[in-house]
Design an enzyme around this catalytic site. Sequence first.
Site, PDB file in Angstrom:
ATOM      1  CE  LYS A 124      -2.228  -1.114   3.805  1.00  0.00           C
ATOM      2  NZ  LYS A 124      -1.510  -2.381   4.100  1.00  0.00           N
TER       3      LYS A 124
ATOM      4  NE  ARG B 243      -4.543  -1.618   9.753  1.00  0.00           N
ATOM      5  CZ  ARG B 243      -3.507  -1.037   9.158  1.00  0.00           C
ATOM      6  NH1 ARG B 243      -3.586   0.182   8.713  1.00  0.00           N
ATOM      7  NH2 ARG B 243      -2.374  -1.702   9.004  1.00  0.00           N
TER       8      ARG B 243
ATOM      9  NE  ARG C 264       6.163  -0.271  10.309  1.00  0.00           N
ATOM     10  CZ  ARG C 264       5.006  -0.325   9.668  1.00  0.00           C
ATOM     11  NH1 ARG C 264       4.880   0.242   8.481  1.00  0.00           N
ATOM     12  NH2 ARG C 264       3.973  -0.944  10.193  1.00  0.00           N
TER      13      ARG C 264
ATOM     14  NE  ARG D 189       1.743  -4.856  11.362  1.00  0.00           N
ATOM     15  CZ  ARG D 189       2.786  -4.448  10.659  1.00  0.00           C
ATOM     16  NH1 ARG D 189       3.989  -4.912  10.929  1.00  0.00           N
ATOM     17  NH2 ARG D 189       2.625  -3.578   9.696  1.00  0.00           N
TER      18      ARG D 189
END
Length: 216
Positions: free
Chosen positions: A13, A86, A158, A169
Amino acid sequence: MRLILLGPPGAGKGTQCKRIIDKYHIAHLSSGDILRAERAAGSDLGKKAQGYMDSGALVPDNLIIDMMVKAMTGASQGYVLDGFPRTTVQAEGLDKALAKAGEKINAIVNLIVDDALILPRMTGRRSCPKCGAVYHILTLKPKVEGKCDKGCGDLVQRADDTPEVVGNRLKTYHQQTAAVVGYYKSKGAVILDIDAAQEIDQVTKAVFQKLDNLNK
Ligand code: ADP
Ligand code: ADP
């Protein structure tokens, strides 16, 4: 033009948004980037968000909706929403804000990619904390290892791109986010399905083709 980019974590994305904003001159509103900036600034919102982010859970809907509506208000040239909505509650919050402003989303770009491709993409992701550029140790290498091509300095990994948090996730995505596509389908929105398992440039080509057709 106002767009939403949907897809699981690691679908590409952020990568595709950077290319979309260069071509169509709209703002990139990434909920993840805004949250990371809030954390770096030590704001109240950043402090509230950090525990959820570190474990791979979602930050509460009310905080996210307020944050994104504020960001959208400043983007009069149009925008692409990345990482938001989301949940279906967030999608409803977005609909309400759009109706209030008399605005509409032109299309939803839906990046489709199998779970099996996600883990290597995310554990190999490296990003520039200064300019936000995203690289990959195998598929999108910077010119000099570990350094941003734009001269900003060191790239970072990250903290939530470890195998364990990526697993959480993905679970969160299937439990809470995958339904957002169904929400928009039921509303009759324009959904542009893209095969995001292809190489990055091929994905971009497919996205541009569909977006250009929209404007015809
Ligand atoms: P998202 O914003 O959806 O989490 P990113 O754009 O940050 O995804 O991409 C995740 C990682 O996968 C990055 O390291 C990126 O370079 C890499 N990547 C993105 N798209 C592709 C692709 N089509 N093929 C292979 N690697 C990709
Ligand atoms: P990715 O690009 O890999 O999909 P993001 O950068 O979008 O990841 O998001 C990182 C984290 O920020 C998420 O795991 C979640 O904790 C939080 N977050 C981002 N966007 C939202 C959102 N719309 N709703 C709730 N939490 C969010």
